[in-house]
Write an enzyme that holds these catalytic residues in place. Structure first.
Site, PDB file in Angstrom:
ATOM      1  N   SER A   1       0.679  -1.380   0.586  1.00  0.00           N
ATOM      2  CA  SER A   1       0.115   0.258   0.399  1.00  0.00           C
ATOM      3  C   SER A   1       0.799   1.728  -0.141  1.00  0.00           C
ATOM      4  CB  SER A   1      -1.093  -0.175   0.881  1.00  0.00           C
ATOM      5  OG  SER A   1      -1.823  -0.961   0.926  1.00  0.00           O
ATOM      6  N   ILE A   2       0.373   2.262  -0.267  1.00  0.00           N
ATOM      7  CA  ILE A   2       0.782   3.245  -0.696  1.00  0.00           C
ATOM      8  C   ILE A   2       1.076   4.037   0.732  1.00  0.00           C
ATOM      9  CG2 ILE A   2       0.796   5.532  -1.655  1.00  0.00           C
ATOM     10  CD1 ILE A   2      -0.043   4.722  -4.142  1.00  0.00           C
TER      11      ILE A   2
ATOM     12  N   ALA B   1     -14.727   2.540  -5.174  1.00  0.00           N
ATOM     13  CA  ALA B   1     -16.259   2.544  -5.922  1.00  0.00           C
ATOM     14  C   ALA B   1     -16.532   1.548  -6.450  1.00  0.00           C
ATOM     15  CB  ALA B   1     -15.731   3.913  -7.301  1.00  0.00           C
TER      16      ALA B   1
ATOM     17  N   TYR C   1      -9.843   4.355 -16.050  1.00  0.00           N
ATOM     18  CA  TYR C   1     -10.000   5.390 -15.157  1.00  0.00           C
ATOM     19  C   TYR C   1     -10.754   6.005 -14.724  1.00  0.00           C
ATOM     20  CZ  TYR C   1      -7.635   7.513 -10.570  1.00  0.00           C
ATOM     21  OH  TYR C   1      -8.149   7.869  -9.567  1.00  0.00           O
TER      22      TYR C   1
ATOM     23  N   LYS D   1     -11.183  12.159  -8.285  1.00  0.00           N
ATOM     24  CA  LYS D   1     -10.516  13.285  -8.175  1.00  0.00           C
ATOM     25  C   LYS D   1      -9.942  14.206  -7.765  1.00  0.00           C
ATOM     26  CE  LYS D   1      -7.933   8.946  -6.454  1.00  0.00           C
ATOM     27  NZ  LYS D   1      -7.457   8.513  -4.239  1.00  0.00           N
TER      28      LYS D   1
ATOM     29  N   LYS E   1       1.843  -0.642  -8.699  1.00  0.00           N
ATOM     30  CA  LYS E   1       0.858  -2.341  -8.365  1.00  0.00           C
ATOM     31  C   LYS E   1       0.573  -2.137  -6.710  1.00  0.00           C
ATOM     32  CE  LYS E   1       3.388  -4.785 -11.420  1.00  0.00           C
ATOM     33  NZ  LYS E   1       3.834  -6.424 -11.851  1.00  0.00           N
ATOM     34  N   THR E   2      -0.571  -1.685  -6.929  1.00  0.00           N
ATOM     35  CA  THR E   2      -1.931  -1.825  -5.234  1.00  0.00           C
ATOM     36  C   THR E   2      -2.310  -2.739  -5.110  1.00  0.00           C
ATOM     37  OG1 THR E   2      -2.676   0.345  -6.610  1.00  0.00           O
ATOM     38  CG2 THR E   2      -0.574   0.491  -4.569  1.00  0.00           C
TER      39      THR E   2
ATOM     40  N   ALA F   1      -5.622  -1.864  -4.901  1.00  0.00           N
ATOM     41  CA  ALA F   1      -6.104  -1.124  -5.630  1.00  0.00           C
ATOM     42  C   ALA F   1      -6.190  -1.120  -7.157  1.00  0.00           C
ATOM     43  CB  ALA F   1      -6.643   0.525  -4.812  1.00  0.00           C
TER      44      ALA F   1
END
Length: 260
Positions: free
Chosen positions: A25-26, A101, A161, A168, A198-199, A201
């Site tokens: 994760s970020i 979402a 996206y 965003k 690469k996460t 999400a």
């Protein structure tokens, strides 16, 4: 004699990190960087299913608090800030790294998205950051910093996206308004916009590997961003060395966003 400069540090600072799901994760990259500069942290996890993945990471950064936070649960965000006030009585920075979402709306055209899906995405991905700012303000009596996570798709159309682009974009606009309103109290506000990485999400986006390859080929740095890159840049903005930087959307993407 030249007065020595004080190196960036978060010693004595306390911060809240939301949105850690796993070690990719970020938010995890940011938490490690905050801690490496000396900050004391509180960390949240989504639910009981997520806790086993987050708890060892919270222990690694010696988090003082590990709290549940599902933004769909009424009152849970307020409970987090009540715990921060009880434990610390203050807050110096927070990271909002949460977005959601509904899958059907996210995978379809913006034109076709449902009202309920769009409102839920805005509520969790954007309005909750505004709500966090409201709750953090009285705890940031000595100033502070608020961070949210955005993406290039807020300003440019990125294939697949979809609905998250407008969401965003709203988040980045909210960042500027919050920075203006909270600036007199010494509270800075930033949107952090990493390049594709690469996460969990991101893995749900179609053709994501092709997006990564394109970003690496086009970015002036010819390199992909890592969660460590994002974390270190964000941690610097949380320090007093960045006290006069606010209201920015900071791209950490090897320059990808400047190339057509």
């Amino acid at each position: 004699m030249v007065t020595p400069l004080v190196l960036p540090s978060l010693e004595g600072k306390r911060g809240l990190v939301t949105g850690i799901a796993n070690d990719q994760s970020i938010a995890w990259g940011c938490a490690r960087a905050f801690r490496s500069l000396g900050a004391e942290l509180a960390v949240t996890y989504l639910n009981d299913k997520a806790r086993p993945y987050v708890e060892p990471l919270a222990a690694e950064v010696e988090a003082s608090l590990l709290l549940p936070l599902d933004l769909r649960v009424e009152g849970q965000l307020e409970a987090v800030f009540a715990a921060l006030e009880e434990r610390w009585g203050k807050l110096d920075f927070l990271l909002h790294s949460i977005a959601f979402a509904p899958r059907d709306d996210l995978q379809g055209r913006v034109t076709d998205c449902s009202r309920d899906g769009f409102l839920q995405a805005m509520d969790i991905s954007c309005w909750s950051f505004i709500r966090m700012a409201k709750l953090a303000e009285p705890l940031m009596r000595d100033g502070g910093a608020l961070f949210c996570m955005s993406y290039y798709g807020a300003s440019m159309v990125v294939e697949h996206y979809n609905m998250m682009g407008p969401v965003k974009a709203a988040l980045e606009s909210a960042t500027r308004y919050l920075a203006t309103e909270l600036g007199p109290q010494g509270i800075r506000v930033h949107a952090i916009s990493p390049g594709p990485l690469k996460t969990r999400a991101a893995s749900g986006l179609p053709d994501f590997d092709a997006l990564l390859a394109r970003a690496e080929a086009k970015a002036p740095a010819r390199a992909l961003v890592s969660i460590e890159d994002v974390g270190l840049a964000t941690a610097y903005l949380a320090t007093d060395a960045a006290r006069l930087i606010t209201g920015q959307t900071l791209y950490i993407d090897g320059g990808y966003h400047i190339v057509d």
